[in-house]
Write a protein that holds these residues in place. Structure first.
Motif, PDB file in Angstrom:
ATOM      1  N   SER A   1      89.667  43.238  59.883  1.00 19.87           N
ATOM      2  CA  SER A   1      89.330  43.211  61.303  1.00 19.87           C
ATOM      3  C   SER A   1      87.902  42.742  61.541  1.00 19.87           C
ATOM      4  O   SER A   1      87.607  42.147  62.585  1.00 19.87           O
ATOM      5  N   SER A   2      87.008  42.987  60.582  1.00 20.85           N
ATOM      6  CA  SER A   2      85.613  42.567  60.756  1.00 20.85           C
ATOM      7  C   SER A   2      85.383  41.120  60.354  1.00 20.85           C
ATOM      8  O   SER A   2      84.263  40.613  60.489  1.00 20.85           O
ATOM      9  N   ARG A   3      86.432  40.443  59.871  1.00 21.17           N
ATOM     10  CA  ARG A   3      86.268  39.059  59.405  1.00 21.17           C
ATOM     11  C   ARG A   3      87.121  38.071  60.205  1.00 21.17           C
ATOM     12  O   ARG A   3      87.285  36.919  59.814  1.00 21.17           O
ATOM     13  N   LEU A   4      87.653  38.531  61.349  1.00 23.53           N
ATOM     14  CA  LEU A   4      88.424  37.600  62.178  1.00 23.53           C
ATOM     15  C   LEU A   4      87.544  36.458  62.678  1.00 23.53           C
ATOM     16  O   LEU A   4      87.981  35.304  62.750  1.00 23.53           O
ATOM     17  N   GLY A   5      86.302  36.779  63.027  1.00 22.07           N
ATOM     18  CA  GLY A   5      85.380  35.722  63.437  1.00 22.07           C
ATOM     19  C   GLY A   5      85.043  34.782  62.297  1.00 22.07           C
ATOM     20  O   GLY A   5      84.811  33.583  62.508  1.00 22.07           O
TER      21      GLY A   5
ATOM     22  N   LEU B   1      77.369  30.016  62.313  1.00 25.30           N
ATOM     23  CA  LEU B   1      77.329  31.086  63.314  1.00 25.30           C
ATOM     24  C   LEU B   1      77.764  32.433  62.746  1.00 25.30           C
ATOM     25  O   LEU B   1      77.903  33.407  63.485  1.00 25.30           O
ATOM     26  N   ILE B   2      77.970  32.477  61.433  1.00 27.43           N
ATOM     27  CA  ILE B   2      78.403  33.713  60.783  1.00 27.43           C
ATOM     28  C   ILE B   2      77.196  34.403  60.163  1.00 27.43           C
ATOM     29  O   ILE B   2      76.447  33.803  59.391  1.00 27.43           O
ATOM     30  N   ALA B   3      77.015  35.681  60.500  1.00 25.41           N
ATOM     31  CA  ALA B   3      75.972  36.504  59.884  1.00 25.41           C
ATOM     32  C   ALA B   3      76.612  37.438  58.870  1.00 25.41           C
ATOM     33  O   ALA B   3      77.749  37.897  59.068  1.00 25.41           O
ATOM     34  N   TYR B   4      75.871  37.740  57.814  1.00 26.10           N
ATOM     35  CA  TYR B   4      76.400  38.611  56.764  1.00 26.10           C
ATOM     36  C   TYR B   4      75.656  39.944  56.648  1.00 26.10           C
ATOM     37  O   TYR B   4      76.021  40.795  55.844  1.00 26.10           O
ATOM     38  N   THR B   5      74.614  40.092  57.472  1.00 30.56           N
ATOM     39  CA  THR B   5      73.909  41.374  57.567  1.00 30.56           C
ATOM     40  C   THR B   5      73.575  41.604  59.032  1.00 30.56           C
ATOM     41  O   THR B   5      73.507  40.651  59.824  1.00 30.56           O
ATOM     42  N   PRO B   6      73.356  42.847  59.434  1.00 31.89           N
ATOM     43  CA  PRO B   6      72.951  43.102  60.828  1.00 31.89           C
ATOM     44  C   PRO B   6      71.678  42.360  61.206  1.00 31.89           C
ATOM     45  O   PRO B   6      71.557  41.838  62.334  1.00 31.89           O
ATOM     46  N   GLU B   7      70.736  42.304  60.289  1.00 21.71           N
ATOM     47  CA  GLU B   7      69.484  41.610  60.578  1.00 21.71           C
ATOM     48  C   GLU B   7      69.720  40.128  60.833  1.00 21.71           C
ATOM     49  O   GLU B   7      69.122  39.529  61.744  1.00 21.71           O
TER      50      GLU B   7
ATOM     51  N   ALA C   1      91.270  36.070  69.763  1.00 20.86           N
ATOM     52  CA  ALA C   1      91.600  35.181  70.874  1.00 20.86           C
ATOM     53  C   ALA C   1      90.386  34.929  71.760  1.00 20.86           C
ATOM     54  O   ALA C   1      90.170  33.804  72.237  1.00 20.86           O
ATOM     55  N   THR C   2      89.552  35.971  71.956  1.00 28.14           N
ATOM     56  CA  THR C   2      88.361  35.770  72.794  1.00 28.14           C
ATOM     57  C   THR C   2      87.370  34.810  72.138  1.00 28.14           C
ATOM     58  O   THR C   2      86.670  34.060  72.836  1.00 28.14           O
ATOM     59  N   THR C   3      87.308  34.818  70.822  1.00 26.09           N
ATOM     60  CA  THR C   3      86.431  33.862  70.128  1.00 26.09           C
ATOM     61  C   THR C   3      86.898  32.431  70.391  1.00 26.09           C
ATOM     62  O   THR C   3      86.087  31.525  70.653  1.00 26.09           O
ATOM     63  N   LEU C   4      88.202  32.239  70.344  1.00 20.56           N
ATOM     64  CA  LEU C   4      88.749  30.904  70.631  1.00 20.56           C
ATOM     65  C   LEU C   4      88.503  30.507  72.079  1.00 20.56           C
ATOM     66  O   LEU C   4      88.168  29.345  72.366  1.00 20.56           O
ATOM     67  N   ASP C   5      88.659  31.468  73.000  1.00 20.14           N
ATOM     68  CA  ASP C   5      88.360  31.186  74.407  1.00 20.14           C
ATOM     69  C   ASP C   5      86.897  30.759  74.569  1.00 20.14           C
ATOM     70  O   ASP C   5      86.580  29.807  75.295  1.00 20.14           O
TER      71      ASP C   5
END
Length: 757
Positions: free
Chosen positions: A679-683, A695-701, A658-662
């Motif tokens: 849970s890690s893929r809601l974004g 805007l999606i990253a697939y590694t920490p780097e 919900a915060t992402t949508l906000d």
């Protein structure tokens, strides 16, 4: 002495007994026995008088000799039975009562005695039959009605027990045991109002009994009638103030009434009276935790744990506290200790919920622990034969039941309301089973969408399952999982032929009785994630959720990027503070170090959690001057916080939803880090369905790099500020009819598969 003389002496002896001249009567009986050692009546009288004098063993010997001399007298057998019952020789007493009843079938007390002794011997069915014989002989035998009711109650035959207690009270309206037992039976049935009425009558009849006031106070507290409960606690303590526990319980009522200073003092008073009162330390810890006095609360819980090494509750409370402080390692250690000590599902539920926040977990480890919970708590409740469809027509209208404790101001209602409002009423009946403790305006609005609305908060899991079964629900949908107010043990009983998980929980239930789970291809990519669920996954075509902006947000203006005015980039994290983990703080610190002069606004948790969070940043070289902690606030002021933020940073491994949508609605960009869990893929699903996959990253780097690149591209930030709201309006999840039809199509698919099987 002749027999005629013995008879005369015995007649006089019985007259002496009636006159209270017991020593003269005993001397006379013994005189008869000196001349006739087998005189039955003399032995009988001697036994009675010795029993009154407290010589039970000698008394029984004399009554037994009376029976030996004349076995045909019912009274001899009855008194022998009474003596044996007093000595707790229940088998012998039952035999003697039975013989008395054979000799005198109209001796109701003998039938009652058989029942009483058989009940003590756990021969309950025979005891019930004996009590019924006593009542048949004497219909107004109050004790028999009470004992029959008690035996039926222990057999689980609550309605029959209530009838017995009511009959006893018709014959003797002020019989206290009947009234007390009737209260207990009503309570077991879930009729707390009637139970309280019984206790009120007892208190009115015996106002000086502190224990009765306490019973009523506890009952009223359970019903939520707190003011009346407090009055009876006060009355009980005015009569007898020596015990610490009622003082502590009174504190609980004061706490619920939000009279926190008085509640805290009540707990402290109880602990001064009894420093080893474990529940006192637990309750004091609870109120201190609520008042943000965290170190004191921890100390209280630790004292409770030391006082009662076998109690799960202090370990559980420590677990919840450590979790809210963001210390997952200590939280999970405390939960494990609680799990090892308790057969309560709650501690284990919180433990598995906690796994979703823990960056050390894998999809497999999360699944395995959910399965362990299900095997321990759910599997024993599963029916041997799951219910069959009530009408296996694959195309008929379906009755869908939604179960949730979040039909109120809660994020789940934010997402389920559009679905409820858009359901095709010709093809689907909507039954909502609300486990809400305190309904609000959202609850009242959601009711209008339901074909039928059922309140189940006060029902046990078994009662709720019975209600759902009686309603003939075809597909029962869980919206809560292991979150607060979830009712998974209703689903364990399989009250509907098809059961599914949706929306409100981020992992598998682990339960064999939950057949399906609704998801989408971005949350659970095909081929890789099915093994991590016990449910069969049904992937909706694009998105698993529907969304519409709240009415309060629709006319909020989008401001320019604040960097243009203040000259430095402001990052924001407005997710639940529980989602903030050490690894993600490390990545945020790298971003702040790389973007000179940048600031981070972050939602505040408890003061102790804030200190811990600031310490994590400082260990990575980020000073407190670069972090702004934001307290909780109403919706509209919260939304205006985005006017001060250029880029939001998602949490990991539990992303925002919900915060992402906000964030996007207010024109701010957000960077998310995709993981392997739901849970890690809601974004991921949110951004993909809004056309913002870049805007999606697939590694920490890559996560760090994306945030840095955005921060350095002010023109892009300004352009996104103008376009993000429109992208949301055009997103797949904003097409509420399409999402609802997809969900309904999934329900139809489930139903047809069940009909075929």
């Amino acid at each position: 002495m002749s027999s005629i003389d013995a008879a005369a002496v015995m007649r006089q002896a019985w007259q002496d007994v009636e006159a209270g001249r017991l020593q003269q009567a005993l001397a006379a009986a013994q005189q008869v026995l000196q001349h006739d050692p087998q005189h039955a009546d003399a032995h009988y009288m001697t036994g009675l008088l010795l029993q009154q004098a407290g010589h039970s063993d000698q008394a029984l010997q004399h009554v037994d000799r009376a029976i030996a001399a004349n076995p045909s007298v019912a009274d001899y057998h009855f008194i022998a039975a009474e003596m044996r019952r007093a000595m707790k020789q229940y088998a012998g007493a039952a035999a003697a009562y039975r013989r008395a009843a054979e000799l005198d079938p109209n001796l109701a007390e003998a039938h009652w005695g058989v029942g009483f002794c058989l009940e003590q011997l756990r021969q309950r069915d025979d005891a019930i039959a004996a009590f019924r014989r006593a009542i048949a002989v004497r219909p107004d035998f109050v004790a028999a009605h009470v004992n029959l009711g008690a035996a039926l109650f222990e057999s689980g035959r609550i309605d029959e027990a209530i009838e017995c207690f009511q009959t006893a009270l018709r014959h003797s309206p002020k019989q206290p045991l009947a009234q007390m037992n009737l209260a207990a039976a009503y309570q077991a049935k879930g009729d707390l109002a009637s139970a309280a009425d019984c206790l009120r009558r007892l208190v009115a009849d015996q106002p000086g009994k502190a224990e009765l006031h306490l019973r009523l106070a506890r009952m009223l507290q359970e019903q939520g009638q707190l003011q009346e409960s407090l009055a009876h606690y006060d009355a009980a303590l005015a009569i007898d103030s020596r015990a610490a526990l009622p003082v502590c319980e009174r504190g609980v009522v004061l706490q619920k009434l939000n009279r926190l200073d008085e509640a805290e003092e009540a707990y402290r008073q109880a602990l001064r009276m009894e420093p080893s009162l474990t529940v006192g330390w637990l309750n004091l810890g609870s109120i201190l935790q609520g008042r943000q006095r965290i170190e004191e609360a921890i100390s209280c819980y630790q004292k409770a744990a030391r006082l009662d090494p076998d109690s799960w509750a202090p370990r559980y409370n420590l677990g919840t506290l450590w979790q809210h402080l963001g210390d997952l390692e200590q939280a999970m250690e405390a939960y494990r200790a609680a799990i090892n000590l308790s057969a309560e599902p709650l501690a284990h539920s919180n433990f598995v919920l906690c796994l979703n926040y823990d960056p050390r977990q894998t999809p497999q480890s999360i699944r395995d622990e959910h399965v362990r919970w299900a095997r321990r708590f759910a599997q024993p409740l599963a029916p041997a034969c799951p219910p069959a469809p009530r009408d296996p027509n694959p195309d008929r209208p379906l009755r869908i039941g939604y179960v949730s404790g979040d039909f109120r101001h809660h994020v789940v209602s934010y997402f389920i309301e559009p679905i409820l409002a858009c359901h095709d009423r010709a093809a689907f009946e909507v039954y909502c089973y609300s486990n809400v403790r305190e309904p609000d305006d959202v609850t009242r609005r959601l009711r209008t969408y339901a074909t039928e609305w059922r309140e189940i908060f006060t029902l046990s899991d078994a009662q709720a399952a019975d209600l759902i079964r009686a309603d003939g629900v075809d597909i029962l949908v869980d919206l809560a999982g292991h979150t607060a107010f979830g009712r998974l043990l209703v689903f364990a009983r399989k009250p509907a032929p098809i059961q599914a998980a949706y929306l409100g929980y981020q992992s598998t239930t682990g339960m064999d009785t939950v057949d399906y789970r609704l998801t989408d291809p971005h949350l659970d990519p095909p081929g890789g994630s099915d093994a991590f669920y016990t449910e069969k996954l049904i992937r909706l075509p694009h998105t698993f959720f529907a969304w519409q902006p709240p009415a309060s947000d629709r006319d909020l203006p989008v401001s320019p990027p604040p960097v243009l005015a203040c000259g430095h980039v402001t990052f924001g994290v407005f997710n639940n503070p529980l989602k903030v983990t050490a690894p993600i703080v490390r990545l945020w610190s790298q971003i702040l170090q790389a973007v000179g002069g940048s600031r981070l606004m972050i939602v505040s948790g408890m003061p102790s959690a804030d200190r811990r969070l600031m310490g994590m940043f400082q260990r990575h070289g980020i000073g407190p001057e670069r972090i702004e902690l934001i307290g909780r606030m109403p919706r509209v002021p919260y939304m205006h916080l985005y006017d001060r933020v250029d880029i939001c940073l998602d949490t990991h491994p539990f992303a925002g939803h919900a915060t992402t949508l906000d964030t996007l609605w207010m024109g701010a960009a957000i960077v998310t880090l995709a993981g392997q869990t739901f849970s890690s893929r809601l974004g991921v699903t949110t951004l993909t369905n809004a056309g913002l996959g870049e805007l999606i990253a697939y590694t920490p780097e890559q996560y760090v790099h994306l945030a840095i690149q955005l921060a350095r591209d002010r023109d892009r930030l300004a352009a996104m500020r103008q376009t993000l709201r429109q992208k949301l309006r055009e997103a797949k999840f904003a097409d509420i009819p399409a999402v609802t039809r997809a969900i309904e199509g999934a329900y139809r698919q489930m139903w047809r598969e069940r009909c075929r099987s």
